[in-house]
Design a protein around this motif. Structure first.
Motif, PDB file in Angstrom:
ATOM      1  N   UNK A  44      46.549  -3.392 -31.239  1.00 46.25           N
ATOM      2  CA  UNK A  44      45.245  -3.674 -30.659  1.00 46.25           C
ATOM      3  C   UNK A  44      44.987  -5.174 -30.654  1.00 46.25           C
ATOM      4  N   UNK A  98      31.548  -6.905 -42.677  1.00 41.87           N
ATOM      5  CA  UNK A  98      32.206  -6.069 -43.669  1.00 41.87           C
ATOM      6  C   UNK A  98      32.059  -4.576 -43.409  1.00 41.87           C
ATOM      7  N   UNK A 100      32.983  -1.048 -41.145  1.00 41.69           N
ATOM      8  CA  UNK A 100      34.047  -0.508 -40.281  1.00 41.69           C
ATOM      9  C   UNK A 100      33.632  -0.511 -38.819  1.00 41.69           C
ATOM     10  N   UNK A 101      34.644  -0.537 -37.961  1.00 42.13           N
ATOM     11  CA  UNK A 101      34.375  -0.474 -36.533  1.00 42.13           C
ATOM     12  C   UNK A 101      34.581   0.960 -36.054  1.00 42.13           C
ATOM     13  N   UNK A 102      33.770   1.327 -35.069  1.00 42.16           N
ATOM     14  CA  UNK A 102      33.808   2.667 -34.496  1.00 42.16           C
ATOM     15  C   UNK A 102      34.156   2.523 -33.024  1.00 42.16           C
ATOM     16  N   UNK A 103      35.129   3.293 -32.584  1.00 38.55           N
ATOM     17  CA  UNK A 103      35.708   3.081 -31.269  1.00 38.55           C
ATOM     18  C   UNK A 103      35.256   4.122 -30.254  1.00 38.55           C
TER      19      UNK A 103
ATOM     20  N   UNK B  32      39.596  -7.753 -46.877  1.00 40.66           N
ATOM     21  CA  UNK B  32      39.035  -6.402 -46.796  1.00 40.66           C
ATOM     22  C   UNK B  32      39.935  -5.674 -45.819  1.00 40.66           C
ATOM     23  N   UNK B  34      41.642  -2.028 -44.028  1.00 41.60           N
ATOM     24  CA  UNK B  34      41.329  -0.692 -43.544  1.00 41.60           C
ATOM     25  C   UNK B  34      42.602  -0.021 -43.038  1.00 41.60           C
ATOM     26  N   UNK B  36      43.208   2.759 -39.956  1.00 41.05           N
ATOM     27  CA  UNK B  36      42.652   3.549 -38.877  1.00 41.05           C
ATOM     28  C   UNK B  36      43.710   4.542 -38.414  1.00 41.05           C
ATOM     29  N   UNK B  46      38.286   5.446 -38.299  1.00 49.61           N
ATOM     30  CA  UNK B  46      38.543   4.922 -39.622  1.00 49.61           C
ATOM     31  C   UNK B  46      39.071   6.019 -40.525  1.00 49.61           C
ATOM     32  N   UNK B  49      39.086   2.644 -46.315  1.00 48.70           N
ATOM     33  CA  UNK B  49      38.975   1.208 -46.558  1.00 48.70           C
ATOM     34  C   UNK B  49      39.198   0.966 -48.037  1.00 48.70           C
ATOM     35  N   UNK B  51      37.949  -1.012 -50.149  1.00 48.31           N
ATOM     36  CA  UNK B  51      36.806  -1.267 -51.018  1.00 48.31           C
ATOM     37  C   UNK B  51      36.197   0.042 -51.524  1.00 48.31           C
ATOM     38  N   UNK B  86      47.075   2.637 -37.877  1.00 49.79           N
ATOM     39  CA  UNK B  86      46.941   1.189 -37.787  1.00 49.79           C
ATOM     40  C   UNK B  86      46.327   0.637 -39.068  1.00 49.79           C
ATOM     41  N   UNK B  90      39.897  -7.556 -42.068  1.00 49.91           N
ATOM     42  CA  UNK B  90      38.703  -8.201 -41.519  1.00 49.91           C
ATOM     43  C   UNK B  90      38.558  -9.605 -42.062  1.00 49.91           C
TER      44      UNK B  90
END
Lengths: 112, 109
Positions: A44, A98, A100-103, B32, B34, B36, B46, B49, B51, B86, B90
């Motif tokens: 990505x 900080x 999470x991302x939502x797609x 930080x 993650x 996915x 997601x 993570x 944390x 993935x 961040x």
């Protein structure tokens, strides 16, 4: 709850034509918004991100531009598409730093 | 500059066997990280993570700052784990998420 909508799901466009992909988020305010391109074998790639209305940051030089006319609307555009613009485009949102991302579901763009 | 490396593009594992998806990162600050996942015909979503220190769908990932790694592990693979995974990092300064190139995991029945 928050939802993200991205359309169209697929698009076939001729070289040189304009482009407009739209992404909207519901159920939240002042989200961070992102446009990514997903290319085979390259993961990505972040294209643009926005932390507020009218605030756009571009990550890579390209034939594309982004705009955020409203708080929860993010548009990816081009005036004249190139063959190299073909790919899978993803919109995402996050609540902020900080987070999470939502797609969205993505748009598969084919340039002929 | 931050970077995320997933050295395996493809990984096949038998059902019931342990799974480890590798992820290494480079970042000058405190990261930080993650994971996915994208299942067939579904959105990228997601998984976990670092944390949160959670176990999601039996997966865990431990941040190893000495080795700059954040490998994803599961002791017993299930068929429904087949997906594209993935790893991402961040950047706190600009809230940008950097993704690795992904690993396609296939669980063999």
């Amino acid at each position: 709850s928050q939802t993200i909508h991205q359309w169209p799901a697929t698009l076939v466009q001729p070289v040189g034509s304009p482009l407009s992909l739209e992404c909207t988020v519901e159920g939240t305010s002042n989200p961070n918004l992102y446009w990514y391109r997903q290319a085979a074998g390259r993961g990505l790639q972040l294209l643009f991100y926005s932390v507020g209305i009218g605030q756009i940051s571009s990550e890579v030089p390209q034939n594309l531009s982004a705009s955020r006319p409203q708080d929860r609307q993010f548009i990816l555009s081009s005036k004249k598409l190139l063959l190299s613009d073909s790919g899978f485009y993803l919109c995402a949102w996050s609540a902020g730093l900080n987070q999470p991302q939502h797609f969205g579901d993505g748009t598969r763009l084919s340039i002929l | 500059a931050q970077r995320v490396t997933q050295p395996e593009k493809l990984l096949s594992v038998f059902k019931g066997a342990p799974v480890e998806l590798k992820c290494n990162y480079s970042y000058s600050g405190s990261p930080e990280l993650f994971w996915y996942v994208q299942y067939s015909r579904q959105r990228l979503q997601l998984l976990l993570r670092h944390i949160s220190r959670e176990s999601i769908k039996g997966f865990t990932a431990d941040l190893n700052k000495g080795e700059t790694s954040f490998h994803l592990k599961k002791p017993f693979a299930q068929e429904e784990d087949s997906a594209m995974y993935y790893c991402a990092l961040i950047n706190f300064g600009n809230e940008k998420l950097t993704f690795g190139t992904g690993t396609r995991l296939t669980i063999i029945p």
